[in-house]
Design an enzyme around this catalytic site. Structure first.
Site, PDB file in Angstrom:
ATOM      1  N   ASP A 166       0.816  -1.285  -0.048  1.00 52.35           N
ATOM      2  CA  ASP A 166       0.239   0.056  -0.116  1.00 52.35           C
ATOM      3  C   ASP A 166       0.952   1.159   0.007  1.00 52.35           C
ATOM      4  OD1 ASP A 166      -2.453   1.440   0.508  1.00 52.35           O
ATOM      5  OD2 ASP A 166      -1.366   1.966   2.567  1.00 52.35           O
ATOM      6  N   ASP A 226      -0.107   5.184   0.885  1.00 49.46           N
ATOM      7  CA  ASP A 226      -0.244   5.947   1.600  1.00 49.46           C
ATOM      8  C   ASP A 226      -0.241   5.463   3.266  1.00 49.46           C
ATOM      9  OD1 ASP A 226      -1.027   8.655   0.286  1.00 49.46           O
ATOM     10  OD2 ASP A 226      -2.326   7.063  -0.722  1.00 49.46           O
ATOM     11  N   LYS A 265      -7.511  -4.643  -4.631  1.00 53.23           N
ATOM     12  CA  LYS A 265      -5.929  -4.795  -4.394  1.00 53.23           C
ATOM     13  C   LYS A 265      -5.845  -6.185  -4.287  1.00 53.23           C
ATOM     14  CE  LYS A 265      -5.189  -0.790  -1.729  1.00 53.23           C
ATOM     15  NZ  LYS A 265      -4.657  -0.103  -0.566  1.00 53.23           N
ATOM     16  N   ASP A 322      -1.773  -0.693   6.089  1.00 49.72           N
ATOM     17  CA  ASP A 322      -2.175  -0.044   7.356  1.00 49.72           C
ATOM     18  C   ASP A 322      -3.304   0.198   7.667  1.00 49.72           C
ATOM     19  OD1 ASP A 322      -2.944   3.488   6.750  1.00 49.72           O
ATOM     20  OD2 ASP A 322      -2.219   2.223   5.220  1.00 49.72           O
ATOM     21  N   SER A 323      -4.326  -0.114   6.716  1.00 51.75           N
ATOM     22  CA  SER A 323      -5.816   0.184   6.823  1.00 51.75           C
ATOM     23  C   SER A 323      -6.724  -0.921   6.420  1.00 51.75           C
ATOM     24  CB  SER A 323      -6.239   1.532   6.136  1.00 51.75           C
ATOM     25  OG  SER A 323      -6.311   1.425   4.769  1.00 51.75           O
ATOM     26  N   ASN A 353      -8.742  -1.271   3.921  1.00 50.20           N
ATOM     27  CA  ASN A 353      -8.891  -1.687   2.604  1.00 50.20           C
ATOM     28  C   ASN A 353      -7.482  -2.581   2.079  1.00 50.20           C
ATOM     29  OD1 ASN A 353      -6.757   0.359   1.959  1.00 50.20           O
ATOM     30  ND2 ASN A 353      -8.094   1.419   0.786  1.00 50.20           N
TER      31      ASN A 353
END
Length: 279
Positions: A19, A21, A204, A227-228, A230
């Site tokens: 990922d 961001d 993804k 990190d999230s 999604n």
């Protein structure tokens, strides 16, 4: 921007999916974070060369936003491929830094039958029949095959019901929907969910499966970092899938493997463990 890429080895033996961001790229860009980012780039350069690794960024950001963030962080290297706009666009980057869309992925999207009209019909029914309103993410616009919205939370019960209805209507209108709690560290609003409508068969995790086949890489030689919320499906689609220490609480409740350090330090921690056993 002049494009300098990570080493291209003829044979590909392993893949690392990032990922972007708040995983590869820390939004705060503190002096300490940028120093660690530079150290990570140097480490990944050596990993790509020594272990025949290809690196990809799999992100909700557009190519324009990626390039802007690269300039902000003064990144040295571009990856071997970028899956942008939440896996609805797939670009290959060659040794000279030329960026080209992958025609096989384009054909896959064309065959999905995705249309913005279908999403508009879904939104109309959502509002008319269920009184659920989504707010367009106008700062990004509706780009290509990804249509972005926010759902602002109400009570826990109302939110649970609304998100369930959104998923049900997405199935009815034959579009993929990605829903995850917003991360204010990445510039999102508080108390909101990202709701992204994309073509069936993209996203993804779909990118991971496609690229494993494209490079003919064993599942056991795949890594991913996020990190999230999604990112969870992407992490589950590889052998070594990790949330970083700085991941959101929502994401950590959905996936068990976490690094003990944030950002680049956490990434290098896992890569060193994985590749130390490779001869």
């Amino acid at each position: 921007m002049n494009k300098k890429t990570y080493p291209h080895r003829k044979e590909t033996r392993a893949l690392i999916f990032f990922d972007f961001d708040e995983t590869y790229f820390p939004h705060a860009c503190t002096v300490e974070q940028l120093g660690m980012l530079q150290q990570m780039e140097m480490y990944l350069h050596d990993v790509c060369h020594q272990y025949h690794v290809k690196i990809g960024w799999v992100t909700g950001s557009s190519m324009a936003h990626i390039e802007s963030k690269m300039q902000k962080a003064n990144l040295t290297y571009w990856p071997h491929f970028i899956s942008s706009n939440l896996g609805t666009e797939l670009y290959m980057i060659d040794e000279e830094g030329n960026t080209n869309r992958l025609s096989e992925w384009e054909a896959k999207i064309e065959a999905s039958g995705f249309s913005k009209e279908a999403v508009q019909s879904l939104l109309h029914q959502l509002c008319t029949d269920y009184q659920v309103v989504l707010t367009p993410q106008t700062q990004f616009g509706q780009q290509g095959y990804k249509m972005n919205y926010y759902y602002y939370t109400k009570s826990e019960q109302d939110t649970h019901s609304a998100l369930g209805i959104i998923r049900k209507l997405a199935d009815k209108y034959e579009v993929e929907v990605n829903i995850n709690r917003c991360n204010p560290k990445a510039g999102d609003p508080e108390n909101a969910y990202d709701v992204d409508f994309i073509p069936k068969g993209t996203g993804k995790a779909a990118t991971v499966h496609f690229m494993k086949a494209y490079y003919d890489v064993s599942h056991h030689q795949t890594l991913a970092f996020g990190d999230s919320g999604n990112d969870i499906d992407m992490l589950k689609a590889v052998k070594h899938g990790y949330l970083l220490f700085n991941a959101t609480d929502e994401a950590k409740s959905l996936h068990a493997q976490h690094t003990s350090a944030a950002y680049g330090e956490g990434i290098m921690e896992v890569c060193q463990q994985v590749f130390s056993s490779v001869k």
